[in-house]
Design a protein around this motif. Structure first.
Motif, PDB file in Angstrom:
ATOM      1  N   MET A  60       0.829  -1.199   0.000  1.00 13.71           N
ATOM      2  CA  MET A  60       0.000   0.000   0.000  1.00 13.71           C
ATOM      3  C   MET A  60       0.873   1.263   0.000  1.00 13.71           C
ATOM      4  SD  MET A  60      -2.796   1.465  -0.033  1.00 13.71           S
ATOM      5  CE  MET A  60      -2.880   3.222   0.002  1.00 13.71           C
ATOM      6  N   ILE A  61       1.699   1.356   1.059  1.00 10.90           N
ATOM      7  CA  ILE A  61       2.580   2.526   1.157  1.00 10.90           C
ATOM      8  C   ILE A  61       3.552   2.537  -0.023  1.00 10.90           C
ATOM      9  CG2 ILE A  61       4.397   3.597   2.541  1.00 10.90           C
ATOM     10  CD1 ILE A  61       1.788   3.986   3.820  1.00 10.90           C
ATOM     11  N   ALA A  62       4.026   1.333  -0.401  1.00  5.92           N
ATOM     12  CA  ALA A  62       4.957   1.254  -1.528  1.00  5.92           C
ATOM     13  C   ALA A  62       4.281   1.778  -2.794  1.00  5.92           C
ATOM     14  CB  ALA A  62       5.420  -0.182  -1.732  1.00  5.92           C
ATOM     15  N   ASN A  63       3.021   1.403  -2.994  1.00  2.00           N
ATOM     16  CA  ASN A  63       2.302   1.881  -4.181  1.00  2.00           C
ATOM     17  C   ASN A  63       2.119   3.388  -4.153  1.00  2.00           C
ATOM     18  OD1 ASN A  63       2.103  -0.648  -5.211  1.00  2.00           O
ATOM     19  ND2 ASN A  63       0.051  -1.043  -4.396  1.00  2.00           N
ATOM     20  N   LEU A  64       1.849   3.890  -2.948  1.00  4.87           N
ATOM     21  CA  LEU A  64       1.664   5.327  -2.792  1.00  4.87           C
ATOM     22  C   LEU A  64       2.949   6.067  -3.189  1.00  4.87           C
ATOM     23  CD1 LEU A  64      -0.312   7.503  -1.553  1.00  4.87           C
ATOM     24  CD2 LEU A  64       1.083   7.313   0.506  1.00  4.87           C
ATOM     25  N   GLY A  65       4.066   5.605  -2.644  1.00  8.20           N
ATOM     26  CA  GLY A  65       5.353   6.241  -2.934  1.00  8.20           C
ATOM     27  C   GLY A  65       5.682   6.169  -4.413  1.00  8.20           C
ATOM     28  N   TYR A  66       5.452   4.994  -4.978  1.00  5.83           N
ATOM     29  CA  TYR A  66       5.760   4.799  -6.392  1.00  5.83           C
ATOM     30  C   TYR A  66       4.857   5.674  -7.253  1.00  5.83           C
ATOM     31  CZ  TYR A  66       6.601   2.345 -10.791  1.00  5.83           C
ATOM     32  OH  TYR A  66       6.941   2.035 -12.075  1.00  5.83           O
ATOM     33  N   GLY A  67       3.570   5.676  -6.895  1.00  6.16           N
ATOM     34  CA  GLY A  67       2.614   6.489  -7.642  1.00  6.16           C
ATOM     35  C   GLY A  67       3.022   7.946  -7.645  1.00  6.16           C
ATOM     36  N   SER A  68       3.457   8.433  -6.514  1.00  5.39           N
ATOM     37  CA  SER A  68       3.785   9.856  -6.481  1.00  5.39           C
ATOM     38  C   SER A  68       5.070  10.127  -7.265  1.00  5.39           C
ATOM     39  CB  SER A  68       3.818  10.374  -5.049  1.00  5.39           C
ATOM     40  OG  SER A  68       5.086  10.396  -4.538  1.00  5.39           O
ATOM     41  N   LEU A  69       5.949   9.130  -7.374  1.00 10.81           N
ATOM     42  CA  LEU A  69       7.126   9.281  -8.244  1.00 10.81           C
ATOM     43  C   LEU A  69       6.695   9.429  -9.700  1.00 10.81           C
ATOM     44  CD1 LEU A  69       9.785   6.654  -7.025  1.00 10.81           C
ATOM     45  CD2 LEU A  69       9.933   9.134  -6.898  1.00 10.81           C
ATOM     46  N   VAL A  70       5.759   8.547 -10.087  1.00  9.59           N
ATOM     47  CA  VAL A  70       5.312   8.563 -11.486  1.00  9.59           C
ATOM     48  C   VAL A  70       4.613   9.882 -11.804  1.00  9.59           C
ATOM     49  CG1 VAL A  70       3.787   7.461 -13.167  1.00  9.59           C
ATOM     50  CG2 VAL A  70       5.133   6.057 -11.586  1.00  9.59           C
ATOM     51  N   ILE A  71       3.752  10.328 -10.860  1.00  9.54           N
ATOM     52  CA  ILE A  71       3.055  11.601 -11.095  1.00  9.54           C
ATOM     53  C   ILE A  71       4.066  12.738 -11.208  1.00  9.54           C
ATOM     54  CG2 ILE A  71       1.447  13.268 -10.099  1.00  9.54           C
ATOM     55  CD1 ILE A  71       0.012  10.875  -8.810  1.00  9.54           C
TER      56      ILE A  71
END
Lengths: 161, 684
Positions: free
Chosen positions: B1-12
């Motif tokens: 969950m947190i990993a996806n959040l961090g990754y998502g914000s990198l992509v954005i």
């Protein structure tokens, strides 16, 4: 090089009549001292541990290499022979600097050439820039006393910053 | 969950950066302020988004989410909290995120601060900052993703991936492998952020330089705007280098502080061009000359920063194979190549507009001496760059690797460092524009005479090494010139204003902090030089195995092996700690505790020296080995490092001097604005 020899010599002296001198005189030599081993190990690099000289490298492999140096020393090998032995076994990379032959010449030639080229360009630029003379400014400033001249200059330098 | 959040914000953030670049270019070209404002907003958004990413990593690290590969590779259960947090920059992937976070912070600060003042530059500053950011984010997202997790497949080996492959389950590991023990040191915790701060802040002057080239505002405005940034960047880079040296001295256990390792050189190279730049911009400010050259220097510094970032963590330059196999190696080179070509093309495009406003008139003028200084700094750079690159070239061409080690660098840079010291002594006395041998001689003879007296004293004290004599003389010369400059300035002010001498000195320094900060830096360098001469030319060492109660002698010193204890610690180490007594001239002066820590989880040993420090020297004892029955003997290596503490003292003065130079002045423009505002308010 000289430094290492000096250190080697110094430590031999310090160790007094222990192993170092005993080796030279005794027909039944004892083991060479750590300092003798390190004096040579310092100049060698094992292929595994990047950029760590052999005398301070903590790995098992390097410890074995040091023992090998000790063994060779006790067999009466010279420093040059031992270094050559490692070069033959593992290639030029065991030496701290590349031997000056073949392509390796470049490593020694390129930096001085580049610096000389830079110096030459700078020299050309200076010659092009330098105007014949500024006699007026010169004589003006030399009329003032050195102290006044300094104060004037300091003021100017502090002002435009 | 947190990993996806961090990754998502990198992509954005990555997409946002691309958008920002587009919006800024479009807005600037079409003169559409709304687009430029939108680009600015994109720029400002990158910071909170990257903060979110960095916080996600920290959360995973602290929480022990070992299913994330990065977390498993740099932390373990037994590590203390502060190390878990700082493990953010303990590995490649995390430190790249940290780099982008700093970059976003600095670029945002610039856009916030300078927005209403330098409208025409800022779109292009944003473009440069966001392109750099986008490149790093690209590296992270596709090649060095810190959020990748380890998945267990129904059949076959576990795989590393961001998202679950079909039918895979998360592989939950009970513990991680832990941070490399070498990095568990206070110096190593502060050193990388300092270095990165230095790296990142050098992007700002480069961005302004490019903005100046694009917009055609090629006067020295960009230099005045970025002067403080450059000094701050230089401050952090210097601090990073010094801390790295101190860390090596304390932790690496080879009695030295600098080993000419490619990683060290990678951080040193931008420092060299940065230092050359700091000096040569003064010529542009004072005389309107060397505009091309300053552009070249700032472009070089930027690309060396990128090169350095990549070199310090990736290790791909260690061999051609490592380079070819790593995905990020070639990409970095492409990016460096592209930015270099684009920058140089821009510079050529504006070449004729960057004409010098004045000419060099005297070989003894300060600007001429500064140019010599630039030549030397670049000369040292060439040596460093060539030394780092040559093993690769050799491997490519002949297939055989070679080592380019310290002796090469020492021989090639030693004379250049000496020449730099000499210049450091002469240049402050030379006047801008025209100095003649005569005026220079008049200013120089007093300090020169004094330095010769010092030299005589050194000779009398028994030093015979010619290199050391030269070094000590140069140090004395620079120190006396610098102190003489303080004295002359203060005295002149005292005479004209009637202020007391200390007050005159204080006010004098306040009037041009950059100048006098620079002189303090020079004094720091002198002290560092003394330390370097001491340890490089007079270091002695010995090694020996001694039984309990026996002594090992080195010069006037000796150590006696008293005892050794071997025990486990709760944080997963096995510690072998020796107690040795240090004797100087036969008298016991100190007890030292050299030790060897063995980290079970990473299976790595670490040698911590015991050191007796005085202003005269360091006596540095390492525990190399010991017998299973500890009483029967242990092997020690001891170093005598004369004068080395002057190196650390000099570093502190160096940093203080940089702070003096970088300290914000009262900004005349802000003041003028304030006055205007007050006037307007008064009228209303």
């Amino acid at each position: 090089m000289k430094k290492f020899l000096l250190i080697g010599l110094l430590t031999c002296l310090l160790a007094g009549l222990s192993t170092g001198l005993a080796l030279a005189q005794d027909p039944q030599p004892g083991l060479p001292s750590d300092d003798q081993v390190n004096a040579i190990a310092k100049q060698l690099y094992c292929p595994v541990c990047e950029n760590i000289p052999l005398d301070v490298c903590g790995t098992q492999a390097c410890a074995q290499w040091r023992e090998l140096i000790r063994e060779k020393l006790s067999q009466g090998w010279s420093e040059a022979q031992i270094k050559q032995y490692f070069v033959d076994q593992y290639g030029d990379r065991v030496l701290a600097t590349p031997p000056a032959r073949g392509l390796n010449w470049l490593v020694y030639v390129v930096p001085p050439l580049a610096i000389l080229l830079g110096a030459f360009m700078l020299y050309r630029a200076f010659r092009a820039w330098k105007q014949p003379a500024l006699p007026l400014a010169e004589s003006n400033s030399s009329l003032q006393s050195p102290a006044d001249e300094y104060v004037r200059r300091l003021e100017e330098e502090l002002r435009n910053r | 969950m947190i990993a996806n959040l961090g990754y998502g914000s990198l992509v954005i953030t990555f997409l946002l950066s691309l958008y920002g670049v587009f919006a800024a270019v479009y807005g600037a070209r079409r003169n559409a302020p709304a687009w430029v404002d939108s680009a600015r907003n994109a720029m400002l958004l990158t910071f909170p988004l990257l903060t979110l990413s960095a916080l996600s990593i920290i959360y995973l690290l602290v929480n022990g989410n070992y299913e994330v590969e990065y977390v498993a590779s740099v932390t373990s259960n037994s590590m203390p909290m502060y190390l878990k947090v700082t493990a953010l920059w303990g590995g490649q992937a995390g430190s790249l995120v940290f780099w982008t976070w700093l970059m976003a912070a600095f670029a945002s600060a610039v856009t916030l601060r300078k927005w209403d003042r330098d409208r025409e530059f800022l779109p292009w500053v944003i473009v440069v900052a966001l392109i750099t950011l986008a490149f790093f984010l690209l590296m992270i997202i596709f090649f060095e993703n810190p959020f990748e997790r380890i998945w267990r497949l129904p059949f076959g080996q576990p795989v590393k991936a961001m998202f679950p492959p079909a039918g895979a389950e998360l592989l939950i590991q009970p513990d991680g492998r832990g941070l490399n023990p070498l990095l568990r040191h206070p110096g190593m915790i502060i050193h990388p952020p300092m270095l990165y701060l230095g790296f990142v802040s050098f992007v700002i002057p480069y961005a302004f330089a490019i903005a100046a080239l694009v917009t055609g505002r090629t006067d020295d405005r960009w230099i005045r705007l970025t002067r403080r940034w450059t000094l701050v960047a230089w401050l952090f880079l210097s601090l990073g280098l010094v801390l790295g040296g101190r860390w090596a001295y304390d932790v690496l256990g080879w009695g030295g502080y600098w080993g000419w390792d490619p990683v060290e050189i990678a951080a040193f190279m931008p420092w060299l061009t940065g230092t050359a730049f700091l000096h040569s911009v003064m010529i542009q400010e004072k005389r309107g000359m060397l505009k091309h050259w300053n552009m070249v220097l700032v472009i070089l510094t930027y690309d060396l920063v990128i090169f350095g970032t990549f070199l310090t963590r990736s290790g791909v330059l260690s061999s051609v194979h490592a380079f070819a196999q790593s995905a990020i190696g070639p990409l970095f080179f492409v990016f460096i190549g592209l930015t270099l070509i684009a920058s140089v093309a821009l510079l050529l495009y504006r070449w004729s507009e960057l004409k010098a406003e004045a000419e060099m008139t005297s070989l003894f003028s300060r600007e001429a001496l500064f140019l010599l200084n630039n030549l030397l700094f670049l000369g040292i750079l060439v040596v460093c760059f060539w030394g780092v690159i040559f093993p690769l070239i050799s491997e490519l061409v002949t297939g055989q690797k070679v080592t380019v080690g310290p002796p090469f660098y020492e021989r090639a840079t030693g004379p250049q460092f000496a020449a730099l010291l000499l210049l450091m002594g002469v240049a402050p006395l030379a006047a801008w524009r025209h100095s003649t041998a005569k005026t220079l001689g008049r200013a120089i003879w007093r300090p020169a005479l004094f330095s010769l007296l010092v030299l005589a004293a050194v000779i009398v004290s028994g030093v015979t090494n010619w290199a050391a004599l030269l070094g000590f003389w140069l140090s004395a010369f620079v120190a006396s010139v610098t102190l003489y400059e303080f004295w002359r300035g203060a005295l002149a002010r005292h005479r004209t204003s009637g202020e007391s001498l200390p007050l005159a000195l204080w006010r004098l320094m306040g009037r041009n902090r950059r100048r006098y900060g620079g002189y303090i830096i020079h004094l720091g360098v002198v002290l560092m030089a003394i330390g370097v001469i001491g340890i490089e030319l007079f270091q002695t060492e010995t090694q020996g195995t001694i039984a309990q109660g026996e002594r090992l002698t080195l010069g006037r010193f000796a150590i006696q092996f008293d005892e050794l204890a071997n025990f486990d610690t709760p944080d997963g180490r096995n510690v072998a700690r020796a107690v040795v007594s240090v004797y100087k001239d036969g008298e016991k002066v100190r007890e030292l505790y050299p030790r060897r820590d063995y980290y079970y989880e990473s299976q790595q040993p670490m040698t911590i020296p015991g050191v007796r420090s005085t202003w005269e020297d360091d006596f540095y004892v390492l525990l190399v080995d010991w017998q299973p029955v500890s009483a029967s003997g242990a092997t020690f290596k001891v170093y005598h490092n004369p004068l080395v503490n002057w190196l650390w003292l000099g570093s502190i003065i160096f940093i203080l001097g940089t702070m003096v130079a970088a300290w914000p002045d009262k900004d005349p423009e802000t003041e003028a604005r304030m006055v205007r505002r007050t006037l307007v308010a008064a009228r209303a």
